[in-house]
Design a protein around this motif. Structure first.
Motif, mmCIF file in Angstrom:
data_model
loop_
_atom_site.group_PDB
_atom_site.id
_atom_site.type_symbol
_atom_site.label_atom_id
_atom_site.label_comp_id
_atom_site.label_asym_id
_atom_site.label_seq_id
_atom_site.Cartn_x
_atom_site.Cartn_y
_atom_site.Cartn_z
ATOM 1 N N HIS A 137 32.315 39.574 58.568
ATOM 2 C CA HIS A 137 33.263 41.176 58.903
ATOM 3 C C HIS A 137 33.711 41.484 57.895
ATOM 4 N N THR A 138 34.476 42.874 58.530
ATOM 5 C CA THR A 138 34.486 43.759 56.983
ATOM 6 C C THR A 138 35.990 43.138 56.525
ATOM 7 N N LEU A 139 36.856 43.694 55.336
ATOM 8 C CA LEU A 139 37.289 43.215 55.008
ATOM 9 C C LEU A 139 38.769 43.932 55.025
ATOM 10 N N ARG A 140 38.018 44.893 56.521
ATOM 11 C CA ARG A 140 40.132 45.678 57.092
ATOM 12 C C ARG A 140 40.113 44.187 58.650
ATOM 13 N N GLN A 141 38.560 44.186 59.035
ATOM 14 C CA GLN A 141 38.911 43.389 60.183
ATOM 15 C C GLN A 141 39.613 41.771 59.568
ATOM 16 N N GLY B 90 48.398 34.742 53.976
ATOM 17 C CA GLY B 90 47.382 34.963 52.672
ATOM 18 C C GLY B 90 45.799 34.915 51.981
ATOM 19 N N ALA B 91 45.372 34.128 53.127
ATOM 20 C CA ALA B 91 44.630 33.486 53.035
ATOM 21 C C ALA B 91 43.314 32.837 54.383
ATOM 22 N N ALA B 92 42.164 33.144 54.346
ATOM 23 C CA ALA B 92 41.409 33.246 55.256
ATOM 24 C C ALA B 92 40.001 31.782 55.127
ATOM 25 N N GLU C 72 43.997 37.226 50.144
ATOM 26 C CA GLU C 72 44.871 39.129 50.327
ATOM 27 C C GLU C 72 44.575 39.303 48.799
ATOM 28 N N ARG C 73 44.528 39.118 47.132
ATOM 29 C CA ARG C 73 44.298 39.559 46.551
ATOM 30 C C ARG C 73 42.366 39.681 46.118
ATOM 31 N N ASP C 74 42.102 39.203 46.641
ATOM 32 C CA ASP C 74 40.339 39.557 46.843
ATOM 33 C C ASP C 74 40.485 40.695 47.719
ATOM 34 N N ILE C 75 41.142 41.013 48.638
ATOM 35 C CA ILE C 75 41.164 42.209 49.590
ATOM 36 C C ILE C 75 41.632 43.478 49.151
ATOM 37 N N GLU D 227 32.531 47.673 53.651
ATOM 38 C CA GLU D 227 32.587 45.543 52.348
ATOM 39 C C GLU D 227 33.292 44.376 53.485
ATOM 40 N N ARG D 228 32.044 43.677 53.307
ATOM 41 C CA ARG D 228 31.751 42.287 53.657
ATOM 42 C C ARG D 228 32.639 41.735 53.076
ATOM 43 N N THR D 229 33.536 40.946 54.311
ATOM 44 C CA THR D 229 34.265 38.722 53.592
ATOM 45 C C THR D 229 32.648 38.733 52.188
ATOM 46 N N HIS D 230 31.197 38.265 52.602
ATOM 47 C CA HIS D 230 31.126 37.330 51.726
ATOM 48 C C HIS D 230 30.843 38.593 50.205
ATOM 49 N N ALA D 231 30.967 39.743 50.526
ATOM 50 C CA ALA D 231 30.681 39.707 48.628
ATOM 51 C C ALA D 231 32.628 39.531 47.719
ATOM 52 N N HIS D 232 32.840 39.389 48.928
ATOM 53 C CA HIS D 232 34.582 38.955 48.108
ATOM 54 C C HIS D 232 35.055 37.319 47.867
ATOM 55 N N THR D 233 34.067 36.785 48.724
ATOM 56 C CA THR D 233 34.552 35.425 48.838
ATOM 57 C C THR D 233 34.650 34.810 47.987
ATOM 58 N N THR D 234 35.498 33.867 47.091
ATOM 59 C CA THR D 234 35.700 32.733 46.478
ATOM 60 C C THR D 234 34.733 31.504 47.051
ATOM 61 N N THR D 235 33.534 31.377 47.055
ATOM 62 C CA THR D 235 32.473 30.378 47.156
ATOM 63 C C THR D 235 32.787 28.443 46.183
ATOM 64 N N ASP D 236 33.698 29.000 44.811
ATOM 65 C CA ASP D 236 33.541 28.233 44.071
ATOM 66 C C ASP D 236 35.381 27.395 44.332
#
Length: 134
Positions: free
Chosen positions: A18-22, A33-35, A50-53, A66-75
């Motif tokens: 998904h894009t950040l806009r989506q 505020g989070a997905a 929302e802070r990541d975006i 920009e795709r969500t995977h590049a901005h996702t917190t994984t830890d």
């Protein structure tokens, strides 16, 4: 009171492509505020806030590419539905974040936010104290 009493059980999930806009549009439409980002290739469950975006846009990145995977917190720090709200608040304060993904038997059961905890702790419909003017 327990996390299960405060958490939202309707959780927005998005994929890593998904894009950040989506993602932002979906979050805005639901007023959240989070997905949760489900990405089996990157280890499973992450969170996009929302802070990541906002950080991405602030860096001048294009939310349409920009795709969500590049901005996702994984830890991610996960909560259990049986945690007390005090445990959840302590984890949030210690980690410096405002959302916890709630797992039950390894599956996403909900999400709890600082706002959810405040709603539980604040007496319902009690008027806010008046501000004194000195």
């Amino acid at each position: 009171m327990l996390v299960r009493d405060a958490m939202s059980t309707v959780v927005l999930t998005v994929g890593p492509a998904h894009t950040l806009r989506q993602a932002a549009a979906l979050m805005s439409a639901r007023r959240i505020g989070a997905a949760v980002v489900l990405d089996p290739d990157a280890g499973g469950i992450g969170i996009l806030t929302e802070r990541d975006i906002l950080n991405s846009v602030g860096l001048g990145q294009n939310p349409d590419t920009e795709r969500t995977h590049a901005h996702t917190t994984t830890d991610v720090v996960f909560a259990a539905p049986t945690w007390t709200l005090e445990q959840a608040a302590r984890a949030m304060a210690h980690g410096g974040f405002r959302h916890l993904v709630v797992l039950d038997r390894g599956e996403v059961a909900g999400i709890v936010s600082v706002r959810d905890i405040i709603r539980c702790w604040a007496p319902a419909r009690e008027p806010a104290p008046a501000l004194s003017r000195s």
